[in-house]
Design a protein around this motif. Structure first.
Motif, mmCIF file in Angstrom:
data_model
loop_
_atom_site.group_PDB
_atom_site.id
_atom_site.type_symbol
_atom_site.label_atom_id
_atom_site.label_comp_id
_atom_site.label_asym_id
_atom_site.label_seq_id
_atom_site.Cartn_x
_atom_site.Cartn_y
_atom_site.Cartn_z
ATOM 1 N N TYR A 94 47.511 34.855 55.481
ATOM 2 C CA TYR A 94 47.245 34.782 54.048
ATOM 3 C C TYR A 94 48.402 34.078 53.355
ATOM 4 O O TYR A 94 49.551 34.493 53.469
ATOM 5 N N VAL A 95 48.101 33.003 52.656
ATOM 6 C CA VAL A 95 49.077 32.293 51.834
ATOM 7 C C VAL A 95 48.434 32.147 50.461
ATOM 8 O O VAL A 95 47.468 31.398 50.292
ATOM 9 N N LYS A 96 48.924 32.893 49.493
ATOM 10 C CA LYS A 96 48.288 32.982 48.180
ATOM 11 C C LYS A 96 48.015 31.610 47.564
ATOM 12 O O LYS A 96 46.946 31.390 46.993
ATOM 13 N N GLU A 97 48.954 30.698 47.664
ATOM 14 C CA GLU A 97 48.850 29.404 46.993
ATOM 15 C C GLU A 97 47.674 28.559 47.485
ATOM 16 O O GLU A 97 47.154 27.740 46.744
ATOM 17 N N ASN A 98 47.238 28.739 48.733
ATOM 18 C CA ASN A 98 46.130 27.915 49.227
ATOM 19 C C ASN A 98 45.004 28.738 49.851
ATOM 20 O O ASN A 98 44.182 28.208 50.583
ATOM 21 N N HIS A 99 44.966 30.022 49.556
ATOM 22 C CA HIS A 99 43.928 30.889 50.132
ATOM 23 C C HIS A 99 42.547 30.576 49.572
ATOM 24 O O HIS A 99 41.586 30.445 50.323
ATOM 25 N N ALA A 100 42.439 30.462 48.256
ATOM 26 C CA ALA A 100 41.126 30.256 47.630
ATOM 27 C C ALA A 100 41.264 29.389 46.387
ATOM 28 O O ALA A 100 42.290 29.407 45.707
ATOM 29 N N ILE A 101 40.193 28.663 46.098
ATOM 30 C CA ILE A 101 40.060 27.917 44.851
ATOM 31 C C ILE A 101 38.916 28.568 44.096
ATOM 32 O O ILE A 101 37.825 28.761 44.655
ATOM 33 N N TYR A 102 39.158 28.916 42.847
ATOM 34 C CA TYR A 102 38.139 29.590 42.049
ATOM 35 C C TYR A 102 37.328 28.578 41.258
ATOM 36 O O TYR A 102 37.854 27.585 40.763
ATOM 37 N N ALA A 103 36.026 28.849 41.162
ATOM 38 C CA ALA A 103 35.079 27.913 40.553
ATOM 39 C C ALA A 103 35.274 27.807 39.052
ATOM 40 O O ALA A 103 35.457 28.813 38.372
ATOM 41 N N ASP A 104 35.188 26.586 38.543
ATOM 42 C CA ASP A 104 35.253 26.412 37.088
ATOM 43 C C ASP A 104 33.876 26.557 36.441
ATOM 44 O O ASP A 104 33.758 26.535 35.233
ATOM 45 N N PHE A 105 32.826 26.751 37.241
ATOM 46 C CA PHE A 105 31.479 26.939 36.700
ATOM 47 C C PHE A 105 31.156 28.404 36.386
ATOM 48 O O PHE A 105 30.082 28.710 35.888
ATOM 49 N N ALA A 106 32.079 29.301 36.680
ATOM 50 C CA ALA A 106 31.832 30.732 36.464
ATOM 51 C C ALA A 106 32.980 31.326 35.662
ATOM 52 O O ALA A 106 34.114 30.839 35.720
ATOM 53 N N PRO A 107 32.702 32.411 34.917
ATOM 54 C CA PRO A 107 33.781 33.043 34.151
ATOM 55 C C PRO A 107 34.784 33.741 35.070
ATOM 56 O O PRO A 107 34.439 34.146 36.187
ATOM 57 N N GLY A 108 36.005 33.858 34.589
ATOM 58 C CA GLY A 108 37.035 34.577 35.326
ATOM 59 C C GLY A 108 36.713 36.061 35.406
ATOM 60 O O GLY A 108 35.889 36.578 34.638
ATOM 61 N N GLU A 109 37.355 36.746 36.325
ATOM 62 C CA GLU A 109 37.087 38.174 36.521
ATOM 63 C C GLU A 109 37.458 39.015 35.317
ATOM 64 O O GLU A 109 36.901 40.092 35.120
ATOM 65 N N ASP A 110 38.369 38.535 34.478
ATOM 66 C CA ASP A 110 38.770 39.289 33.293
ATOM 67 C C ASP A 110 38.120 38.763 32.014
ATOM 68 O O ASP A 110 38.440 39.195 30.915
ATOM 69 N N SER A 111 37.151 37.857 32.157
ATOM 70 C CA SER A 111 36.467 37.265 31.003
ATOM 71 C C SER A 111 35.449 38.237 30.408
ATOM 72 O O SER A 111 34.824 39.023 31.127
ATOM 73 N N ILE A 112 35.242 38.135 29.097
ATOM 74 C CA ILE A 112 34.217 38.948 28.443
ATOM 75 C C ILE A 112 32.811 38.512 28.879
ATOM 76 O O ILE A 112 31.845 39.247 28.681
ATOM 77 N N HIS A 113 32.692 37.352 29.503
ATOM 78 C CA HIS A 113 31.397 36.843 29.961
ATOM 79 C C HIS A 113 31.075 37.237 31.403
ATOM 80 O O HIS A 113 29.976 36.964 31.885
ATOM 81 N N ALA A 114 32.012 37.879 32.079
ATOM 82 C CA ALA A 114 31.824 38.224 33.493
ATOM 83 C C ALA A 114 30.651 39.174 33.714
ATOM 84 O O ALA A 114 29.877 39.005 34.658
ATOM 85 N N VAL A 115 30.490 40.172 32.850
ATOM 86 C CA VAL A 115 29.405 41.147 33.018
ATOM 87 C C VAL A 115 28.049 40.456 32.916
ATOM 88 O O VAL A 115 27.166 40.679 33.752
ATOM 89 N N ASP A 116 27.867 39.604 31.913
ATOM 90 C CA ASP A 116 26.600 38.885 31.752
ATOM 91 C C ASP A 116 26.343 37.953 32.933
ATOM 92 O O ASP A 116 25.220 37.858 33.435
ATOM 93 N N TYR A 117 27.386 37.272 33.381
ATOM 94 C CA TYR A 117 27.240 36.365 34.518
ATOM 95 C C TYR A 117 26.787 37.139 35.756
ATOM 96 O O TYR A 117 25.855 36.725 36.464
ATOM 97 N N LEU A 118 27.438 38.281 36.024
ATOM 98 C CA LEU A 118 27.080 39.089 37.189
ATOM 99 C C LEU A 118 25.645 39.610 37.079
ATOM 100 O O LEU A 118 24.899 39.591 38.054
ATOM 101 N N GLN A 119 25.246 40.062 35.899
ATOM 102 C CA GLN A 119 23.876 40.545 35.722
ATOM 103 C C GLN A 119 22.857 39.434 35.969
ATOM 104 O O GLN A 119 21.845 39.644 36.641
ATOM 105 N N ASN A 120 23.125 38.240 35.447
ATOM 106 C CA ASN A 120 22.217 37.105 35.665
ATOM 107 C C ASN A 120 22.175 36.709 37.146
ATOM 108 O O ASN A 120 21.100 36.445 37.690
ATOM 109 N N LEU A 121 23.342 36.679 37.791
ATOM 110 C CA LEU A 121 23.402 36.328 39.201
ATOM 111 C C LEU A 121 22.643 37.354 40.043
ATOM 112 O O LEU A 121 21.858 36.995 40.921
#
Length: 132
Positions: A94-121
């Motif tokens: 595990y190397v934090k800097e290159n482990h994962a790239i997060y999508a710019d098409f979805a809200p962040g985990e701490d976003s107020i839009h995360a709950v709606d996104y998860l429900q729709n998904l």
């Protein structure tokens, strides 16, 4: 790298990819969907993984956008505990800097839009896989 994660119903894992590593996901308890997306965020498919069944694991190829969604079962009016446990493996340390790239098409985990996104998904997954 190996990781065991307990996932409660309603937990949101932002879609991401591992640019240089394949990943294997195996459900140890409960039921989850592993959703795959194209680069624009459209749901390509979702594998439903069930602990103890023949469909309890899936491999994600490097560079594939994906997320994991907990899918509690319904039996009549009764829903199970809503907890799943998954075991993940990826190549190398595990190397934090290159482990994962997060999508710019979805809200962040701490976003107020995360709950709606998860429900729709979750709704899209249930419709596409005819899951109850």
């Amino acid at each position: 790298q190996r990781l065991v994660t307990a996932i409660m119903n309603g937990s949101y894992f932002m879609p991401h990819m591992h640019p240089g590593k394949d990943e294997m996901i195996k459900v140890l308890l409960g039921r989850v969907a592993v959703a795959r997306f194209d680069k624009y965020g459209e749901l390509l498919n979702a594998d439903i993984l069930v602990a103890g069944a023949s469909n309890d694991s899936v491999e994600i190829i490097k560079g594939q956008w994906h997320s994991v969604v907990c899918l509690p079962r319904r039996r009549g009016n009764i829903k199970d505990s809503g907890m799943s446990i998954v075991y993940n493996t990826t190549e190398g340390p595990y190397v934090k800097e290159n482990h994962a790239i997060y999508a710019d098409f979805a809200p962040g985990e701490d976003s107020i839009h995360a709950v709606d996104y998860l429900q729709n998904l979750t709704s899209l997954i249930r419709q596409s896989a005819e899951v109850v």
